[in-house]
Design an enzyme around this catalytic site. Structure first.
Site, PDB file in Angstrom:
ATOM      1  N   ASP A   1       0.841  -1.220  -0.021  1.00 41.74           N
ATOM      2  CA  ASP A   1      -0.045  -0.117  -0.031  1.00 41.74           C
ATOM      3  C   ASP A   1       0.735   1.386   0.043  1.00 41.74           C
ATOM      4  OD1 ASP A   1      -2.599  -0.967   0.000  1.00 41.74           O
ATOM      5  OD2 ASP A   1      -2.559  -1.854   1.864  1.00 41.74           O
TER       6      ASP A   1
ATOM      7  N   ASP B   1      -7.350  -3.592  -5.315  1.00 43.88           N
ATOM      8  CA  ASP B   1      -6.923  -2.467  -4.436  1.00 43.88           C
ATOM      9  C   ASP B   1      -5.480  -2.011  -4.882  1.00 43.88           C
ATOM     10  OD1 ASP B   1      -8.641  -4.052  -3.099  1.00 43.88           O
ATOM     11  OD2 ASP B   1      -8.598  -2.770  -1.580  1.00 43.88           O
TER      12      ASP B   1
END
Length: 387
Positions: free
Chosen positions: A114, A172
């Site tokens: 991330d 994602d």
């Protein structure tokens, strides 16, 4: 005695005026522009944070926070920088810089996929507004750390660490590729670019169904022998269209076209956009329920609408005349009309009614830090910060 009575009367009058002012401030939130309201919320939020806390949500009447390692840590400084870009308020800018100092160490974090969310939404915006060698160094190191999670055999950046027999990739992860494109542009090292393209191509081949909705999770064999399973973690079911997952894919493939000019990515972004805009379960106000296959009265996910609106506005510039601009502005109008919190409410976040992880009963019908970030980004892209 008369003097004491006078002092008490004056004190009561001051207290009354103070209460009246506070009530007027809360009640007048609807007379502010969304950007003005957001700035006021975030100035209030600043005063409530412990020194090293990153705001995450407001659940069960309590502000929830994280440390810098949480995947959402870049959104608070990123939102502050967007708001500073709008109004030039140095109070917001100084708070953003304080948070960047706390976040800086994550440039060396190889335990997460991330880093695009964490570092590009924060340091990327800081560098865009005021380019510096220090910001660039942090971003380049972040790109190196992210690249360390890439497997040439699988053709993807690993999302979640798991057992030796699994290689988990979630939709994602498309949102983290922009950092890699920036790194190639800045350094001239094409390896970052190549990793991003390979990851996007592998995801394109395996994450999408015939109707152009996406799975949330694909589990590959670590040796590169193929897909082992396709499933969900945060959606309604393995075969459902988790709303935020569709938003991540839409945004991610729009960025892919911007970065490469390859129309295969533009085609995919258009397909996802059409899936969203033509879906029979998209509510009249265009703010999706948390999963497109959930019941019509299921909780809304305003964060999905904010992400989609921002992506659609960019996609419209590449594929004009498809109705994307109109849909994005319908979403923003709905969010601005019915999903903004009054001052003093919502834990000082701007957007209400989001869903983080409903199957785990976590962050349901609450604000989420990334909803605010992408809403303000979308308002900037739409040129709506003044209304």
């Amino acid at each position: 005695m008369n003097r004491l009575i006078l002092i008490l009367a004056m004190a009561a009058l001051v207290a009354c005026k103070r209460q009246e002012k506070q009530t007027t401030l809360v009640g007048s939130a609807t007379t502010m522009t969304p950007a003005e309201l957001a700035s006021s919320h975030y100035k209030n939020m600043m005063s409530t944070l412990e020194k090293e806390d990153f705001p995450r949500s407001f659940e069960k009447d309590k502000l929830t926070t994280s440390n810098s390692e949480w995947w959402c840590s870049g959104f608070y400084p990123g939102t502050l920088l967007y708001l500073y870009e709008i109004d030039g308020d140095t109070v917001l800018f100084n708070e953003a810089n304080r948070m960047l100092g706390l976040l800086e160490k994550e440039q060396f974090n190889t335990g997460t996929h991330d880093l695009g969310f964490m570092m590009f939404c924060s340091f990327g915006n800081a560098n865009r507004l005021n380019s510096s060698a220090d910001y660039k160094e942090v971003l380049i190191n972040s790109a190196k750390s992210l690249s360390s999670r890439f497997s040439p055999e699988v053709g993807c950046i690993r999302s979640w660490d798991s057992g030796a027999d699994d290689y988990i990739v979630i939709i994602d992860n498309m949102m983290n590729l922009e950092l890699l494109f920036w790194a190639t542009e800045e350094t001239g090292d094409s390896s970052y670019y190549d990793i991003a393209v390979t990851h996007a191509n592998t995801t394109l081949a395996n994450h999408f169904r015939e109707d152009n909705s996406s799975y949330h999770v694909v589990n590959y064999a670590p040796d590169g022998s193929g897909v082992q399973e396709k499933k969900t973690a945060q959606g309604l079911s393995d075969d459902s269209a988790w709303a935020r997952g569709q938003a991540w894919g839409l945004y991610g493939y729009t960025v892919m076209f911007r970065a490469t000019g390859d129309t295969i990515y533009l085609d995919q972004a258009n397909k996802i956009a059409k899936f969203v805009m033509n879906h029979p379960n998209l509510p009249v106000d265009k703010v999706p329920v948390w999963d497109f296959d959930a019941a019509s009265d299921a909780p809304r996910d305003a964060s999905s609408a904010a992400i989609m609106a921002s992506a659609l506005l960019e996609l419209d510039s590449y594929s004009p005349g498809q109705g994307y601009n109109a849909l994005a502005n319908e979403m923003l109008t709905s969010l601005s009309t019915n999903y903004l919190a009054d001052l003093g409410a919502n834990g000082n976040f701007l957007i209400e009614h989001c869903v983080g992880h409903l199957p785990a009963n976590s962050e349901v019908d609450v604000p989420l830090t990334y909803a605010d970030y992408y809403f303000i980004e979308a308002m900037l892209r739409a040129g709506r910060v003044g209304n």
